[in-house]
Design an enzyme around this catalytic site. Structure first.
Site, mmCIF file in Angstrom:
data_model
loop_
_atom_site.group_PDB
_atom_site.id
_atom_site.type_symbol
_atom_site.label_atom_id
_atom_site.label_comp_id
_atom_site.label_asym_id
_atom_site.label_seq_id
_atom_site.Cartn_x
_atom_site.Cartn_y
_atom_site.Cartn_z
ATOM 1 N N GLU A 105 0.917 -1.152 -0.066
ATOM 2 C CA GLU A 105 0.059 0.176 0.022
ATOM 3 C C GLU A 105 0.849 1.187 0.067
ATOM 4 O O GLU A 105 1.870 1.252 0.423
ATOM 5 C CB GLU A 105 -0.739 0.008 1.308
ATOM 6 C CG GLU A 105 -1.892 -1.150 1.574
ATOM 7 C CD GLU A 105 -2.629 -0.843 2.660
ATOM 8 O OE1 GLU A 105 -2.365 -0.251 3.630
ATOM 9 O OE2 GLU A 105 -3.627 -1.824 2.817
ATOM 10 N N LYS A 107 2.433 4.464 1.528
ATOM 11 C CA LYS A 107 2.463 4.993 2.840
ATOM 12 C C LYS A 107 2.528 6.529 2.865
ATOM 13 O O LYS A 107 3.116 7.319 2.313
ATOM 14 C CB LYS A 107 3.733 4.583 3.335
ATOM 15 C CG LYS A 107 4.216 5.273 4.576
ATOM 16 C CD LYS A 107 5.465 4.648 5.144
ATOM 17 C CE LYS A 107 5.539 4.968 6.454
ATOM 18 N NZ LYS A 107 5.463 6.253 7.060
ATOM 19 N N ARG A 128 -2.263 8.516 16.936
ATOM 20 C CA ARG A 128 -1.580 7.386 17.138
ATOM 21 C C ARG A 128 -1.175 7.050 18.765
ATOM 22 O O ARG A 128 -0.847 6.022 19.082
ATOM 23 C CB ARG A 128 -0.052 7.881 16.418
ATOM 24 C CG ARG A 128 0.948 6.786 16.553
ATOM 25 C CD ARG A 128 2.455 7.198 16.159
ATOM 26 N NE ARG A 128 3.138 6.027 16.005
ATOM 27 C CZ ARG A 128 4.003 5.394 17.111
ATOM 28 N NH1 ARG A 128 3.558 5.759 18.216
ATOM 29 N NH2 ARG A 128 4.645 4.661 16.798
ATOM 30 N N GLU A 160 -4.947 7.381 7.609
ATOM 31 C CA GLU A 160 -3.849 8.548 7.827
ATOM 32 C C GLU A 160 -4.791 9.436 7.143
ATOM 33 O O GLU A 160 -5.176 9.543 6.191
ATOM 34 C CB GLU A 160 -2.946 8.089 6.867
ATOM 35 C CG GLU A 160 -1.666 8.927 7.033
ATOM 36 C CD GLU A 160 -0.513 8.748 8.195
ATOM 37 O OE1 GLU A 160 -1.014 7.675 9.081
ATOM 38 O OE2 GLU A 160 0.445 9.489 8.261
ATOM 39 N N GLU A 259 5.521 8.602 1.220
ATOM 40 C CA GLU A 259 6.807 8.300 1.706
ATOM 41 C C GLU A 259 7.332 7.057 1.209
ATOM 42 O O GLU A 259 8.569 6.946 1.158
ATOM 43 C CB GLU A 259 6.667 8.318 3.151
ATOM 44 C CG GLU A 259 6.944 9.671 3.943
ATOM 45 C CD GLU A 259 6.958 9.114 5.502
ATOM 46 O OE1 GLU A 259 7.843 9.601 6.055
ATOM 47 O OE2 GLU A 259 5.940 8.632 5.998
ATOM 48 N N LYS A 264 2.123 -5.522 3.796
ATOM 49 C CA LYS A 264 1.255 -6.355 4.736
ATOM 50 C C LYS A 264 0.900 -7.743 4.343
ATOM 51 O O LYS A 264 0.487 -7.896 3.127
ATOM 52 C CB LYS A 264 -0.032 -5.632 5.004
ATOM 53 C CG LYS A 264 0.367 -4.117 5.479
ATOM 54 C CD LYS A 264 -1.017 -3.340 5.831
ATOM 55 C CE LYS A 264 -0.633 -1.975 5.984
ATOM 56 N NZ LYS A 264 -1.928 -1.183 6.001
ATOM 57 N N ARG A 277 4.855 -3.786 16.890
ATOM 58 C CA ARG A 277 5.658 -3.492 15.717
ATOM 59 C C ARG A 277 6.064 -4.770 15.223
ATOM 60 O O ARG A 277 6.701 -5.728 15.476
ATOM 61 C CB ARG A 277 7.089 -3.000 16.020
ATOM 62 C CG ARG A 277 7.751 -2.183 14.857
ATOM 63 C CD ARG A 277 8.900 -1.602 15.493
ATOM 64 N NE ARG A 277 8.605 -0.304 16.229
ATOM 65 C CZ ARG A 277 7.926 0.902 15.921
ATOM 66 N NH1 ARG A 277 8.110 0.906 14.571
ATOM 67 N NH2 ARG A 277 7.904 1.743 16.602
ATOM 68 N N LYS A 283 7.549 -1.650 6.570
ATOM 69 C CA LYS A 283 7.532 -0.407 5.926
ATOM 70 C C LYS A 283 8.906 -0.021 5.022
ATOM 71 O O LYS A 283 10.068 -0.512 5.330
ATOM 72 C CB LYS A 283 7.407 0.896 6.798
ATOM 73 C CG LYS A 283 8.275 0.998 7.987
ATOM 74 C CD LYS A 283 8.010 2.070 9.180
ATOM 75 C CE LYS A 283 8.959 1.996 10.345
ATOM 76 N NZ LYS A 283 8.592 3.031 11.320
HETATM 77 P P1 ATP Z 1 6.146 3.904 14.101
HETATM 78 O O1 ATP Z 1 4.687 4.229 14.126
HETATM 79 O O2 ATP Z 1 6.320 2.823 13.194
HETATM 80 O O3 ATP Z 1 6.954 4.176 15.433
HETATM 81 P P2 ATP Z 1 6.568 6.374 12.697
HETATM 82 O O4 ATP Z 1 5.132 6.695 13.780
HETATM 83 O O5 ATP Z 1 7.586 7.299 12.726
HETATM 84 O O6 ATP Z 1 6.673 5.079 13.120
HETATM 85 P P3 ATP Z 1 6.459 5.649 10.058
HETATM 86 O O7 ATP Z 1 7.844 5.274 10.388
HETATM 87 O O8 ATP Z 1 6.419 6.752 9.095
HETATM 88 O O9 ATP Z 1 5.763 6.327 11.420
HETATM 89 O O10 ATP Z 1 5.254 4.537 9.745
HETATM 90 C C1 ATP Z 1 4.417 4.255 10.349
HETATM 91 C C2 ATP Z 1 2.979 4.976 10.002
HETATM 92 O O11 ATP Z 1 2.722 5.240 8.726
HETATM 93 C C3 ATP Z 1 1.844 4.517 10.541
HETATM 94 O O12 ATP Z 1 1.615 4.904 12.185
HETATM 95 C C4 ATP Z 1 0.689 5.376 9.927
HETATM 96 O O13 ATP Z 1 0.508 6.616 10.744
HETATM 97 C C5 ATP Z 1 1.528 5.839 8.482
HETATM 98 N N1 ATP Z 1 0.747 5.159 7.251
HETATM 99 C C6 ATP Z 1 0.684 5.745 6.080
HETATM 100 N N2 ATP Z 1 -0.004 4.883 5.151
HETATM 101 C C7 ATP Z 1 -0.226 3.699 5.821
HETATM 102 C C8 ATP Z 1 -0.721 2.437 5.376
HETATM 103 N N3 ATP Z 1 -1.274 2.286 4.075
HETATM 104 N N4 ATP Z 1 -0.818 1.694 6.370
HETATM 105 C C9 ATP Z 1 -0.454 1.676 7.613
HETATM 106 N N5 ATP Z 1 0.091 2.772 8.147
HETATM 107 C C10 ATP Z 1 0.269 3.738 7.028
#
Ligand code: ATP
Length: 453
Positions: A105, A107, A128, A160, A259, A264, A277, A283
């Protein structure tokens, strides 16, 4: 908890207390390490129902071994969001998901939102961090009634929320979203429009879906909602295990101002794992593919006064990661770059209110660190670095990779201040050690002796 005890300690203590209680049921015979297992159950229960007023009475009534049955997911109470593990390449993903059905998907770079829609028609939006964010997004609340199909009576969506230009039909950067006020937003005052990108559904019409596979959850998602271009859309996705196809999909995601990708598992080992996690969500961020796997979320614990142009503000800060096992903050680098003038002023101002007279007993740093001021653990800053190296000065992951030395970041640069994480949700020492190990070029002995400050 008032004295700053980490949440996890409380959960572990509750689990262990229940274990030692003479009046509560003893552990089932097949359980080998009951203390650890009891703590695990408490953490799992708390991620689904984070309310002590419900958990503790249930614990006293049924004990720890049946607690999961007594404390279920409740509509209106936020579930800890499932998190993803960082990876560095499409080939690494293919290796990890070999022989499994998986999906990729886009991000999106915005703010995580868990949207709860209750049977009485009310809506709550959680961040979050499980904080109530409903007042920030009256436009999201307003759009809900227009996206639900008539069969839908209640739901929980995982999404998101992204800043969106409705004229150019384009996703806007996170920085634009962050200009929105945090509370009490009035619909008619909104200048930054948003689009909701839904990627998961955790509950529909009275039925929790956490234990269902993503494949089925997605069917519910697609069958229960109608897309509204520029306001509510499903996350763009492909289901392919072809390296070139995924690589191209990644490029498309980046061209669409995303990004990178989240990959998944779909049909097996694909339940929703609150707060975890998980290995089932990976990711892949384009930015970091050629350097280290991900950015770091770190806590400023001290600072040095600025000189010259930076007189009156702090010139640099001592950052720390969090060690979950010992519940301590371990220094990882000094940072002075990546700040705009305004940002530096703001950070300095905010942290001035957090000054403490001496370092906390749970700070780990070198005697030679000698900062001008120490702070309470209060903020989380996202930082990007060129690489990680073994350091005789910093204390991050001390004893994990090297018996006497820690790990430090080289050339750290501030990306953003994260309002959606608490200090004890900072990058952990284990994650730092994992990233160090994953770094392709291992440092030579010569480099290991260097002090990278
Ligand atoms: P983490 O939540 O893993 O600590 P982070 O808050 O720094 O890391 P990222 O590393 O940028 O966030 O990656 C996870 C986040 O990406 C998710 O918490 C969600 O907010 C966002 N996200 C965006 N698109 C998606 C998607 N398709 N599926 C799941 N999460 C997504």
């Amino acid at each position: 908890m008032r004295i700053g005890l980490a949440e996890k300690t409380v959960l572990v203590a509750l689990g262990q207390a229940a274990m030692h209680s003479a009046t509560l049921p003893a552990p089932p015979s097949q359980i080998q390490s009951p203390l650890e297992e009891a703590a695990k159950i408490m953490k799992q229960v708390y991620s689904v129902l984070p309310i002590y007023d419900k958990i503790v009475p249930a614990l006293l009534s049924v004990g720890v071994w049946k607690l999961s049955e007594a404390c279920n997911f409740s509509l209106g109470v936020p579930v800890g969001p499932m998190l993803a593990k960082p990876t560095k390449s499409v080939s690494e993903i293919l290796d990890k998901f070999q022989g499994m059905e998986f999906t990729s998907e886009y991000k999106y770079d915005g703010e995580r939102a868990q949207i709860h829609y209750m049977e009485d028609g009310s809506v709550e939006i959680y961040s979050r961090n499980a904080e109530r964010n409903t007042g920030k997004y009256p436009d999201v609340v307003n759009c809900i009634s227009r996206i639900m199909k008539p069969t839908v009576k209640s739901f929980v969506l995982d999404c998101e929320i992204v800043a969106y230009d409705r004229v150019k039909k384009k996703i806007l950067p996170f920085q634009v979203l962050s200009t929105r006020a945090r509370k009490g937003v009035i619909l008619s005052d909104i200048k930054v429009a948003v689009c909701i990108y839904a990627f998961d559904i955790l509950y529909i019409n009275g039925q929790p879906l956490l234990q269902e596979q993503l494949k089925l959850r997605r069917e519910h998602l697609y069958n229960s909602f109608e897309e509204l271009p520029g306001e509510f859309q499903f996350a763009t996705t492909i289901t392919s295990n072809d390296l070139e196809e995924i690589q191209k999909f990644l490029d498309d995601a980046v061209s669409a101002s995303c990004e990178g990708l989240i990959i998944k598992t779909l049909g097996k080992d694909a339940t929703y794992e609150p707060s975890k996690r998980s290995n089932n969500w990976l990711k892949l961020k384009k930015d970091y593919m050629d350097s280290i796997g991900d950015s770091f979320d770190l806590v400023p614990i001290a600072a040095f006064h600025g000189r010259g142009k930076r007189t009156g503000v702090y010139g640099s800060f001592l950052l720390a990661c969090y060690d979950e096992h010992n519940e301590e903050y371990q220094s990882i680098c000094n940072i002075g770059t990546g700040f705009s003038e305004q940002q530096l002023e703001e950070c300095s101002k905010n942290l001035r209110g957090k000054i403490i007279l001496k370092p906390k007993p749970y700070y780990r740093y070198a005697d030679s660190a000698n900062p001008d001021v120490w702070f309470e653990p209060a903020e989380v800053w996202e930082v990007k670095a060129a690489d990680l190296s073994i350091s005789p000065v910093h204390r991050a992951a001390n004893g994990i990779v090297d018996p006497n030395k820690g790990i430090s970041l080289r050339f750290p640069r501030l990306l953003r201040v994260r309002d959606d994480k608490n200090p004890d949700q900072a990058t952990t020492s284990d994650q730092v050690a994992d990233m160090y190990r994953a770094q392709k070029i291992n440092h030579t002995n010569h480099q290991e002796e260097e002090d990278d400050d």
